[in-house]
Design a protein around this motif. Structure first.
Motif, short mmCIF file in Angstrom:
data_model
loop_
_atom_site.label_atom_id
_atom_site.label_comp_id
_atom_site.label_asym_id
_atom_site.label_seq_id
_atom_site.Cartn_x
_atom_site.Cartn_y
_atom_site.Cartn_z
N VAL A 19 8.76 -43.60 -5.21
CA VAL A 19 8.49 -43.31 -4.40
C VAL A 19 7.30 -42.59 -4.16
O VAL A 19 6.04 -42.77 -3.93
CB VAL A 19 9.46 -43.35 -3.60
N PHE A 20 7.75 -42.21 -5.03
CA PHE A 20 6.35 -40.20 -5.27
C PHE A 20 4.81 -41.18 -5.77
O PHE A 20 4.12 -40.28 -5.52
CB PHE A 20 7.07 -38.83 -5.80
N GLY A 21 5.46 -41.96 -7.29
CA GLY A 21 4.95 -42.00 -7.91
C GLY A 21 3.96 -43.47 -7.61
O GLY A 21 2.10 -42.47 -6.60
N VAL A 22 3.91 -44.17 -6.76
CA VAL A 22 3.44 -44.78 -6.13
C VAL A 22 1.80 -43.93 -5.29
O VAL A 22 1.04 -44.52 -4.77
CB VAL A 22 3.76 -46.16 -5.67
N SER A 23 2.86 -43.48 -4.50
CA SER A 23 2.22 -42.87 -3.08
C SER A 23 1.36 -42.57 -4.05
O SER A 23 -0.04 -41.99 -3.88
CB SER A 23 3.04 -41.56 -2.50
N LEU A 24 1.40 -40.91 -4.95
CA LEU A 24 0.70 -40.36 -5.95
C LEU A 24 -0.36 -41.53 -6.38
O LEU A 24 -1.95 -40.81 -6.23
CB LEU A 24 1.03 -39.86 -6.94
N VAL A 25 -0.38 -42.65 -6.75
CA VAL A 25 -0.98 -43.54 -7.38
C VAL A 25 -2.40 -43.78 -6.76
O VAL A 25 -3.49 -43.72 -5.97
CB VAL A 25 -0.93 -44.64 -8.17
N ILE A 26 -1.54 -43.96 -4.69
CA ILE A 26 -2.55 -44.61 -3.93
C ILE A 26 -3.74 -43.37 -3.67
O ILE A 26 -4.39 -44.19 -3.42
CB ILE A 26 -2.00 -45.34 -2.74
N VAL A 27 -3.02 -42.28 -3.57
CA VAL A 27 -3.36 -41.57 -3.12
C VAL A 27 -4.69 -41.04 -3.84
O VAL A 27 -6.26 -40.60 -3.90
CB VAL A 27 -2.70 -39.76 -2.96
N GLU A 28 -4.58 -41.28 -5.31
CA GLU A 28 -5.80 -40.42 -6.36
C GLU A 28 -6.22 -41.23 -6.57
O GLU A 28 -7.50 -41.16 -6.82
CB GLU A 28 -4.13 -40.52 -7.92
N THR A 29 -6.65 -42.92 -6.17
CA THR A 29 -7.40 -43.96 -6.23
C THR A 29 -8.24 -43.81 -5.53
O THR A 29 -9.60 -43.49 -5.80
CB THR A 29 -6.71 -45.51 -6.64
#
Length: 437
Positions: A19-29
């Motif tokens: 959950v938090f990894g996907v959200s972090l990837v989207i935000v960082e991208t």
């Protein structure tokens, strides 16, 4: 259970990372792309400023002069009205990030950056996120294994404790694990172990007491039956049979007394009784045994004493003392009754070597014996005396003097209506005046 704990912990960690990894990837991208776009735009604005400054000063606009104002991997196109276009860097192919800015003097600056550079930075960020996620998973596995061991080891230990209780080992372990629920289970198991230990001790004590206490009346009964087999006189047979029946009744009383004491040692059934009758009955029962051993048993002291207690228990205490004198003593055994204060006292003494000095203070302890006996007789006798509010003491070690203290009847009139005799003066303690021992 350990595997379930590990799997459940890993499942929770993986869900959190997903959950938090996907959200972090989207935000960082998005952050990296926005940052690249903003950086390209900032360079375009900076180049427009440089171009306007040089145009205002009449200076030449060349790629060599402006190349220091742009990042190496970027491409810039500067278009000024009336001048040839100026290019800085190599034009990127494929998808690009571009920013175009128009100046006040009609100049146009376009800055481009290949999107592959942004994708490469996004990839590096993803690798960092994946590395952190992997470390988190490894840490979660280690913590899950430790937590599983912490929880399963106490449960295994508690299972072993329960198995020990079931196999007959009631010793409490007194182990605690730092987990409230498990410590509560351990408390209950330890309490159960202590209760089982007490019950086993009580059962073993009852068995030992019964084997010892029944031996004396059975011995007396067997002597009466032997007297019957050795005589042909009907009157003697009848007399001995009557005495044997009385001994059977006392044997039943001993059994009932043992069962009562096993439930509650203080549940005595004390009544007022004639102490002379009990002393007389014991002397009559043991006289044949002493006669066979070439010894005598006599009585002396104050008569017509009434005490408070259980006649069967008092008989058993006196029988234990008389039997000890027969087995371990010597010479004549004397039973002496006297009064001290508001208590009636029965002393039993003989001419034997007495109690060894090192056993004087421990002679009433269980399993303590100086003559290779069981060491239960005196301990059980003291318990019987104390159950009726009396006490059994060793007054003198050599020659031995054992004394049974019983409360005297407190009413002024006896149950049969006769007036009780006044309390006489207390007799002196043994050894202070001549008397039978």
């Amino acid at each position: 259970m350990r595997r379930r704990l590990i799997n459940s912990t890993l499942a929770v960690v993986l869900v959190v990372i997903a959950v938090f990894g996907v959200s972090l990837v989207i935000v960082e991208t998005r952050t990296i792309q926005a940052g690249a776009q903003e950086s390209v735009g900032a360079e375009a604005v900076r180049l427009v400023g440089m171009v306007e400054s040089r145009l205002s000063g009449g200076e030449k606009i060349t790629a060599e002069v402006l190349s220091e104002q742009i990042t190496t991997d970027r491409y810039a196109l500067i278009e000024v009205p009336g001048h040839a276009p100026v290019q800085i860097g190599s034009r990127p192919s494929g998808d690009v990030i571009a920013s175009t800015v128009h100046g006040e003097q009609g100049e146009t600056v376009t800055v481009q950056e290949p999107r592959s550079a942004v994708s490469a930075e996004i990839g590096r960020t993803l690798l960092i996120i994946l590395a952190v996620a992997a470390l988190a998973i490894v840490a979660a596995v280690i913590l899950a294994i430790r937590q599983a061991r912490r929880l399963t080891a106490p449960l295994t230990d508690l299972a072993e404790t329960a198995e020990r209780l079931g196999s007959g080992d009631p010793r409490p372990r007194h182990r605690r694990y730092g987990v409230h629920e498990l410590d509560r289970v351990a408390d209950v198991l330890d309490a159960s172990a202590e209760r089982i230990a007490r019950m086993l001790t009580a059962e073993r004590r009852l068995a030992a007491d019964a084997s010892h206490q029944l031996r004396t009346p059975l011995t007396a009964l067997s002597m009466r039956l032997e007297e019957i087999t050795l005589t042909d006189d009907p009157e003697t047979v009848k007399e001995e049979a009557t005495i044997a029946l009385g001994q059977v009744d006392r044997l039943s009383d001993v059994v009932q007394r043992l069962l009562t004491n096993s439930r509650d040692p203080r549940s005595g059934s004390a009544v007022a009784f004639d102490l002379d009758e009990v002393v007389k009955q014991q002397i009559e029962e043991w006289r044949p045994a002493y006669r066979s051993a070439g010894r005598a048993i006599v009585r002396s002291g104050k008569k017509h004493l009434r005490a408070v207690g259980t006649p069967g228990a008092v008989s058993q205490v006196l029988a234990t003392l008389i039997e000890n004198s027969l087995m371990h003593g010597d010479g004549t055994v004397a039973l002496r009754t006297r009064v001290t204060g508001n208590q009636a006292v029965v002393e039993v003494t003989d001419a034997g070597p007495g109690v060894p000095p090192d056993l004087g203070s421990r002679v009433f302890e269980r399993t303590v014996s100086g003559r290779n006996s069981t060491g239960l007789g005196l301990a059980v006798a003291r318990d019987l005396a104390e159950a009726d509010g009396g006490r059994l003491e060793l007054l003198q070690q050599e020659p031995p003097v054992f004394a049974l203290f019983l409360s005297r009847e407190s009413e002024r009139y006896r149950p049969d209506g006769g007036e009780s005799e006044p309390a006489p003066e207390a007799d002196p303690q043994p050894g202070t005046e001549p008397g039978p021992r």
